[in-house]
Design a protein around this motif. Sequence first.
Motif, PDB file in Angstrom:
ATOM      1  N   GLN A   1       0.916 -22.660 -12.591  1.00  0.00           N
ATOM      2  CA  GLN A   1       1.000 -23.780 -11.654  1.00  0.00           C
ATOM      3  C   GLN A   1       2.366 -23.746 -10.973  1.00  0.00           C
ATOM      4  OE1 GLN A   1      -1.417 -25.913 -10.845  1.00  0.00           O
ATOM      5  NE2 GLN A   1      -2.848 -24.920 -12.259  1.00  0.00           N
ATOM      6  N   PRO A   2       2.427 -24.148  -9.692  1.00  0.00           N
ATOM      7  CA  PRO A   2       3.712 -24.092  -8.984  1.00  0.00           C
ATOM      8  C   PRO A   2       4.711 -25.119  -9.514  1.00  0.00           C
ATOM      9  CG  PRO A   2       2.057 -25.196  -7.633  1.00  0.00           C
ATOM     10  CD  PRO A   2       1.336 -24.647  -8.837  1.00  0.00           C
ATOM     11  N   VAL A   3       5.946 -24.693  -9.742  1.00  0.00           N
ATOM     12  CA  VAL A   3       7.022 -25.596 -10.135  1.00  0.00           C
ATOM     13  C   VAL A   3       8.242 -25.281  -9.282  1.00  0.00           C
ATOM     14  CG1 VAL A   3       6.203 -25.729 -12.517  1.00  0.00           C
ATOM     15  CG2 VAL A   3       7.944 -24.056 -11.915  1.00  0.00           C
ATOM     16  N   ILE A   4       9.196 -26.204  -9.272  1.00  0.00           N
ATOM     17  CA  ILE A   4      10.444 -26.005  -8.551  1.00  0.00           C
ATOM     18  C   ILE A   4      11.518 -25.628  -9.563  1.00  0.00           C
ATOM     19  CG2 ILE A   4      12.156 -27.075  -7.041  1.00  0.00           C
ATOM     20  CD1 ILE A   4       9.930 -29.018  -6.166  1.00  0.00           C
ATOM     21  N   PRO A   5      12.116 -24.455  -9.455  1.00  0.00           N
ATOM     22  CA  PRO A   5      13.087 -23.994 -10.464  1.00  0.00           C
ATOM     23  C   PRO A   5      14.285 -24.923 -10.595  1.00  0.00           C
ATOM     24  CG  PRO A   5      12.440 -22.207  -9.002  1.00  0.00           C
ATOM     25  CD  PRO A   5      11.900 -23.453  -8.400  1.00  0.00           C
ATOM     26  N   LYS A   6      14.880 -24.944 -11.772  1.00  0.00           N
ATOM     27  CA  LYS A   6      16.062 -25.768 -12.024  1.00  0.00           C
ATOM     28  C   LYS A   6      17.255 -25.296 -11.196  1.00  0.00           C
ATOM     29  CE  LYS A   6      14.741 -27.033 -16.741  1.00  0.00           C
ATOM     30  NZ  LYS A   6      15.111 -26.988 -18.183  1.00  0.00           N
ATOM     31  N   LEU A   7      17.280 -24.003 -10.893  1.00  0.00           N
ATOM     32  CA  LEU A   7      18.414 -23.452 -10.141  1.00  0.00           C
ATOM     33  C   LEU A   7      18.138 -23.362  -8.648  1.00  0.00           C
ATOM     34  CD1 LEU A   7      19.442 -20.565 -12.584  1.00  0.00           C
ATOM     35  CD2 LEU A   7      20.417 -22.856 -12.399  1.00  0.00           C
ATOM     36  N   ILE A   8      17.185 -24.115  -8.167  1.00  0.00           N
ATOM     37  CA  ILE A   8      16.803 -23.992  -6.757  1.00  0.00           C
ATOM     38  C   ILE A   8      17.964 -24.334  -5.836  1.00  0.00           C
ATOM     39  CG2 ILE A   8      15.934 -26.365  -6.600  1.00  0.00           C
ATOM     40  CD1 ILE A   8      14.508 -23.183  -4.896  1.00  0.00           C
ATOM     41  N   HIS A   9      18.888 -25.180  -6.299  1.00  0.00           N
ATOM     42  CA  HIS A   9      20.018 -25.565  -5.445  1.00  0.00           C
ATOM     43  C   HIS A   9      20.899 -24.367  -5.093  1.00  0.00           C
ATOM     44  CE1 HIS A   9      21.374 -25.817  -9.623  1.00  0.00           C
ATOM     45  NE2 HIS A   9      22.599 -25.592  -9.176  1.00  0.00           N
ATOM     46  N   ARG A  10      20.835 -23.302  -5.896  1.00  0.00           N
ATOM     47  CA  ARG A  10      21.650 -22.123  -5.620  1.00  0.00           C
ATOM     48  C   ARG A  10      21.011 -21.199  -4.589  1.00  0.00           C
ATOM     49  NH1 ARG A  10      23.462 -20.007 -11.648  1.00  0.00           N
ATOM     50  NH2 ARG A  10      24.449 -21.960 -12.379  1.00  0.00           N
ATOM     51  N   TRP A  11      19.731 -21.383  -4.344  1.00  0.00           N
ATOM     52  CA  TRP A  11      18.981 -20.398  -3.550  1.00  0.00           C
ATOM     53  C   TRP A  11      18.593 -20.876  -2.167  1.00  0.00           C
ATOM     54  CZ3 TRP A  11      15.241 -19.899  -8.268  1.00  0.00           C
ATOM     55  CH2 TRP A  11      15.928 -19.297  -9.331  1.00  0.00           C
TER      56      TRP A  11
ATOM     57  N   LEU B   1       7.720 -18.586  -1.499  1.00  0.00           N
ATOM     58  CA  LEU B   1       7.256 -19.274  -2.707  1.00  0.00           C
ATOM     59  C   LEU B   1       7.380 -20.781  -2.562  1.00  0.00           C
ATOM     60  CD1 LEU B   1       8.730 -16.858  -5.394  1.00  0.00           C
ATOM     61  CD2 LEU B   1       6.302 -17.372  -5.077  1.00  0.00           C
ATOM     62  N   LEU B   2       8.448 -21.239  -1.944  1.00  0.00           N
ATOM     63  CA  LEU B   2       8.581 -22.674  -1.684  1.00  0.00           C
ATOM     64  C   LEU B   2       7.497 -23.148  -0.729  1.00  0.00           C
ATOM     65  CD1 LEU B   2      12.464 -22.983  -1.317  1.00  0.00           C
ATOM     66  CD2 LEU B   2      11.064 -23.936  -3.157  1.00  0.00           C
TER      67      LEU B   2
ATOM     68  N   GLN C   1      10.096 -18.478 -12.863  1.00  0.00           N
ATOM     69  CA  GLN C   1      10.800 -19.555 -12.177  1.00  0.00           C
ATOM     70  C   GLN C   1       9.856 -20.448 -11.365  1.00  0.00           C
ATOM     71  OE1 GLN C   1      14.080 -20.384 -12.306  1.00  0.00           O
ATOM     72  NE2 GLN C   1      14.405 -18.809 -13.858  1.00  0.00           N
ATOM     73  N   PHE C   2       8.877 -19.840 -10.662  1.00  0.00           N
ATOM     74  CA  PHE C   2       8.048 -20.596  -9.726  1.00  0.00           C
ATOM     75  C   PHE C   2       6.616 -20.828 -10.218  1.00  0.00           C
ATOM     76  CE2 PHE C   2      11.428 -18.945  -7.055  1.00  0.00           C
ATOM     77  CZ  PHE C   2      11.694 -20.006  -6.194  1.00  0.00           C
TER      78      PHE C   2
END
Length: 823
Positions: A692-702, A612-613, A686-687
Amino acid sequence: MLVNRAQDLSPTLTTIATSFPSLNPNACKTLMRTNPFSSLSFLRLFRPLSHTQVLVFSPRIPHPTPQLPPSFSRHRFFCSSSFSAASVSFIAEKEGEEKWDSSNTENEAFAFEDDGGVFAGNDMKHLVAPEMEVKELEELPEHWRRSKLAWLCKELPAHKAGTLVRILNAQKKWMRQEDATYLAVHSMRIRENETGFRVYKWMMQQHWYRFDFALATKLADYMGKERKFAKCREIFDDIINQGRVPSESTFHILIVAYLSSPVHGCLDEACSIYNRMIQLGGYQPRLSLHNSLFRALLSKPGGSSKYYLKQAEFIFHNLETCGLEVQKDIYGGLIWLHSYQDTVDKERIKSLRKMMQEAGMEEGREVLVSILRACSKEGDVEEAERTWLKLLDSDGNIPSQAFVYKMEVYAKVGGIMKSLEVFREMEKYLGSASVAAYHKIIEVLCKSQQMDLAESLMKEFMESGKKPLMPSYIELTDMYLNVSLHDKLESTFLECLEKCRPNRSIYNIYLNSLVKVGNLEKAGEIFSQMHGNATIGVNAKSCNTILGGYLSSGDFLKAEKIYDLMWQKKYEIESPLIEKLDYVLSLSRKEVKKPVSLKLSKEQREILVGLLLGGLKIDSDGERKNHMIRFEFNQNSFTHSILKRHIHDQYHEWLHPSTKPTGGNDDIPHRFSTISHSYFGFYADQFWPRGQPVIPKLIHRWLSPLVLAYWYMYGGYKTSCGDILLKLKGSHEGVEKVVKTLKAKTLHCRVKRKGKVFWIGFLGSNSMWFWKLVEPYILDDLKDFLKAGSDTTDGYAVESQDINFDSASESDEKASDYNEDDN
């Protein structure tokens, strides 16, 4: 008040614009008749009221409008709109089966008889566009304002995005809408359209900003004429979000910009804008635009173009209903598309041929070959012979694929020797047989178990030096398996490995042979070899074959291990094996593990985040209850060609049945999708929360090493100098969070923005640190190819090679201020 109301309605209007009824023109007309608030009239109700505008500024800046190339083979199709409301049904899931060779008949592109003519790129004069009013500098009453604007007009074009935004921010206290509009217009006058775009983006963020339809249209048109389709589309979408219908010129120019670009996905976007131009805008496109889009559809190889049939029929329908000239290539192209369909519509082909005859057009060689192709699928010998005689009478040589189709026609009705006779005729007529002809005749002889002839032709094929040989090796080994010649099968398999790249299909045939002769030790070794090689891999067929062998031989311990593997991968066990397997498991286990419901494993979840990223898409239905994941892989990328099989195997239990290989065919399509399921709701929210593609707020955990590895394999590139780049779409804040997380892992990087895409670059020694972290999770066949610092690069990385991290962002405002410099 009406303006505010239009803005309030913009989400609804955007939905209407992107979810308009599909290609059925009759359905579209019915909607427009029965609904008193049709899309066009409904939007116009909420246009801002304004006085009649006077044309003061009408720039005539010449822009290069290169003729559309005769081939768009680099275009790849897939619409990113919701699968439940797509404006065209393109049968995306089964597109692009792997082709063995460029000589394969499905890789033939349509040959246009007229390579010249008028194209949409050369036909932009007198397009309807709104007039706009702008004051000249000398008309401004304040001398200080004139001086400041004059200074800005001179200063802004000389600076990059970051500096430009900072200069404008320093003028916030005195600048007004009219001042910013003048700066944007002046930039277009002096051909500094990029500066005009940045000024426009900056003024949109100001509290005094009022939407200016004429300015937006003029700027969008200029961006499109420079082939900057992303910026043109950004303004186009903004116009729709304001409750307005873009002008005819903007539709036309945006379509041309998409058609002129080789970037992946541009052709489907051109189709989408074309459909909205007619259905939403109510415009009648020019003949040149119809023809240019139609040519782009047909300039792809036949195996890919066939999925554009509905779009091509829609263009043909519009040409007819608008009373425009239908050229010979349009008729021929439609027949060509119909001939490539899995189920041929003979009546439609017949009606198109009748139309050509009534229009006084002769059937050219391409049309006759298309008819032969259709006959080969139906086994219509009589029509094939009539068409063949016409080909003999036509000018020029008979194409090699025509012989292949004639061979296939006779094979369909059991005329094996007649097919061989046609093959020999081809050798005499053309001097030598094509690769596709060798593949076809060996396939025909093997299926009819003409062993001596098949072996003789295979030997002749190898001596000719032509490649690839793999399809014919598969046919030979399958024939040996059917007649139980296992020794010959083994020798042919080993010979194949020496000459060809490993392939799952031939491994499965050899595995089946070993199990049948009871050589389970060797079968186990081959199965382990397949399982350990991501290029080959195992599937449900492989597992059921070896499981059946172990159960028959009484080796229950190994059978249990295979069962555990199948349970882990959620492979379906064949019904003849279930009863015996249940008995075996009952002897050693109190409780038999049986998959109850679909659920992603931890590894599948992490892989999905990485993909997804990297740009993976999720489509949601109208109510956002069910979601579909679309896996898309670039056909020109070696990395993607290896990765797609691995991903297909990883998520096989989730895949839509239409995307799974059938009939013993192990080729993996370049595009496939999952079933529509509520389980993917978390990832969609989340994505892809609003399509439209977004970067999740919790991306730092993943951001685990596994996630980074799959992000790199799917959406990353290695440059020619060995640096590593990762592509990412989303907000500036989201990218900043990703970068901070990477730095916390001692992965220092720099960021560059191009359009709507951010590039995260690991440069120099930083690329080696990144590689050390992800290497354990990179597929074995890709490690040498993706290793940081090495010289090998993927052809798919072309679009990233011009990224210069030492320059400012090519986008606007905030992104330009976020160039991390760790040196």
